[in-house]
Design a protein around this motif. Sequence first.
Motif, PDB file in Angstrom:
ATOM      1  N   TYR A 211      -2.934   3.291   8.220  1.00 55.53           N
ATOM      2  CA  TYR A 211      -3.200   2.238   7.252  1.00 55.53           C
ATOM      3  C   TYR A 211      -4.683   1.875   7.249  1.00 55.53           C
ATOM      4  O   TYR A 211      -5.288   1.689   8.302  1.00 55.53           O
ATOM      5  CB  TYR A 211      -2.360   1.002   7.583  1.00 55.53           C
ATOM      6  CG  TYR A 211      -2.586  -0.157   6.650  1.00 55.53           C
ATOM      7  CD1 TYR A 211      -2.250  -0.067   5.300  1.00 55.53           C
ATOM      8  CD2 TYR A 211      -3.132  -1.350   7.100  1.00 55.53           C
ATOM      9  CE1 TYR A 211      -2.466  -1.130   4.435  1.00 55.53           C
ATOM     10  CE2 TYR A 211      -3.342  -2.426   6.253  1.00 55.53           C
ATOM     11  CZ  TYR A 211      -3.006  -2.303   4.920  1.00 55.53           C
ATOM     12  OH  TYR A 211      -3.217  -3.351   4.064  1.00 55.53           O
TER      13      TYR A 211
ATOM     14  N   LYS B 142      -6.920  -0.776   1.260  1.00 52.80           N
ATOM     15  CA  LYS B 142      -5.523  -1.091   0.910  1.00 52.80           C
ATOM     16  C   LYS B 142      -4.764   0.203   0.571  1.00 52.80           C
ATOM     17  O   LYS B 142      -4.091   0.306  -0.459  1.00 52.80           O
ATOM     18  CB  LYS B 142      -5.439  -2.060  -0.263  1.00 52.80           C
ATOM     19  CG  LYS B 142      -6.209  -3.334  -0.066  1.00 52.80           C
ATOM     20  CD  LYS B 142      -5.430  -4.332   0.741  1.00 52.80           C
ATOM     21  CE  LYS B 142      -6.075  -5.693   0.729  1.00 52.80           C
ATOM     22  NZ  LYS B 142      -6.681  -6.063   1.979  1.00 52.80           N
ATOM     23  N   SER B 143      -4.905   1.179   1.465  1.00 50.08           N
ATOM     24  CA  SER B 143      -4.233   2.461   1.252  1.00 50.08           C
ATOM     25  C   SER B 143      -3.446   2.859   2.490  1.00 50.08           C
ATOM     26  O   SER B 143      -3.725   2.383   3.593  1.00 50.08           O
ATOM     27  CB  SER B 143      -5.254   3.555   0.915  1.00 50.08           C
ATOM     28  OG  SER B 143      -6.134   3.760   1.999  1.00 50.08           O
TER      29      SER B 143
ATOM     30  N   ARG C 213      -1.727   4.613  -2.760  1.00 49.62           N
ATOM     31  CA  ARG C 213      -2.514   3.400  -2.972  1.00 49.62           C
ATOM     32  C   ARG C 213      -2.202   2.846  -4.347  1.00 49.62           C
ATOM     33  O   ARG C 213      -2.116   3.575  -5.323  1.00 49.62           O
ATOM     34  CB  ARG C 213      -3.997   3.711  -2.874  1.00 49.62           C
ATOM     35  CG  ARG C 213      -4.895   2.484  -2.971  1.00 49.62           C
ATOM     36  CD  ARG C 213      -6.275   2.817  -2.471  1.00 49.62           C
ATOM     37  NE  ARG C 213      -7.168   3.143  -3.560  1.00 49.62           N
ATOM     38  CZ  ARG C 213      -8.093   2.315  -4.026  1.00 49.62           C
ATOM     39  NH1 ARG C 213      -8.214   1.112  -3.525  1.00 49.62           N
ATOM     40  NH2 ARG C 213      -8.893   2.681  -4.995  1.00 49.62           N
TER      41      ARG C 213
ATOM     42  N   SER D 145       0.837  -1.204   0.000  1.00 50.02           N
ATOM     43  CA  SER D 145       0.000   0.000   0.000  1.00 50.02           C
ATOM     44  C   SER D 145       0.868   1.248   0.000  1.00 50.02           C
ATOM     45  O   SER D 145       0.565   2.225  -0.677  1.00 50.02           O
ATOM     46  CB  SER D 145      -0.919   0.020   1.221  1.00 50.02           C
ATOM     47  OG  SER D 145      -1.829  -1.027   1.157  1.00 50.02           O
TER      48      SER D 145
END
Length: 177
Positions: A152, A157-158, A173, A123
Amino acid sequence: MPITRSRRRLRTATLGLATAAGVLLSACSLDQETEIRSKLQSWVKLGETFYFYSRVNCTAALFDVKADRISSLIKKAGSIEAGMRAIVEQKVVAFQIAALSPTQVTEQIMTLDLPLGLGVLSSGTGGKDCMAREMEVAYFNALLDPTSVLIYDPVAKSMAVFDLRNRRLFFSRGRPS
């Protein structure tokens, strides 16, 4: 000069193609600035956007931050283990661990749970292809700074890195696999 029927059709077709091209180009972005900004605004008090770039495989952004406080909507982790529990529970987590940079936090997560750590790492590096060179350097420095906070989001998922020293927030991302 009057517009003939064929010219009118040509102009309508051209406008239609231009509109379709604009829609397709915006559809080729992984994220939209307004959506990312809205999400991050619930984490920290944002100022202006310094940088935003998104394409099909990555997004990178840099925002000014107006306050040093991280929202109570985010789980604050004072240890690696507490942060890892939050990730497993699919909660957004801010690693506020004294004297550990975001890079060191990621390394320790990888040591304890490699697959989980690789998710955090990917990420953080996923947005690199969308960063201008100057932003890459600033992001790298923030990742190594022990006063920076790694945030997080395991669902999106960034990763965001809150650069407290310079009062700015980096967002990264990559395309989820």
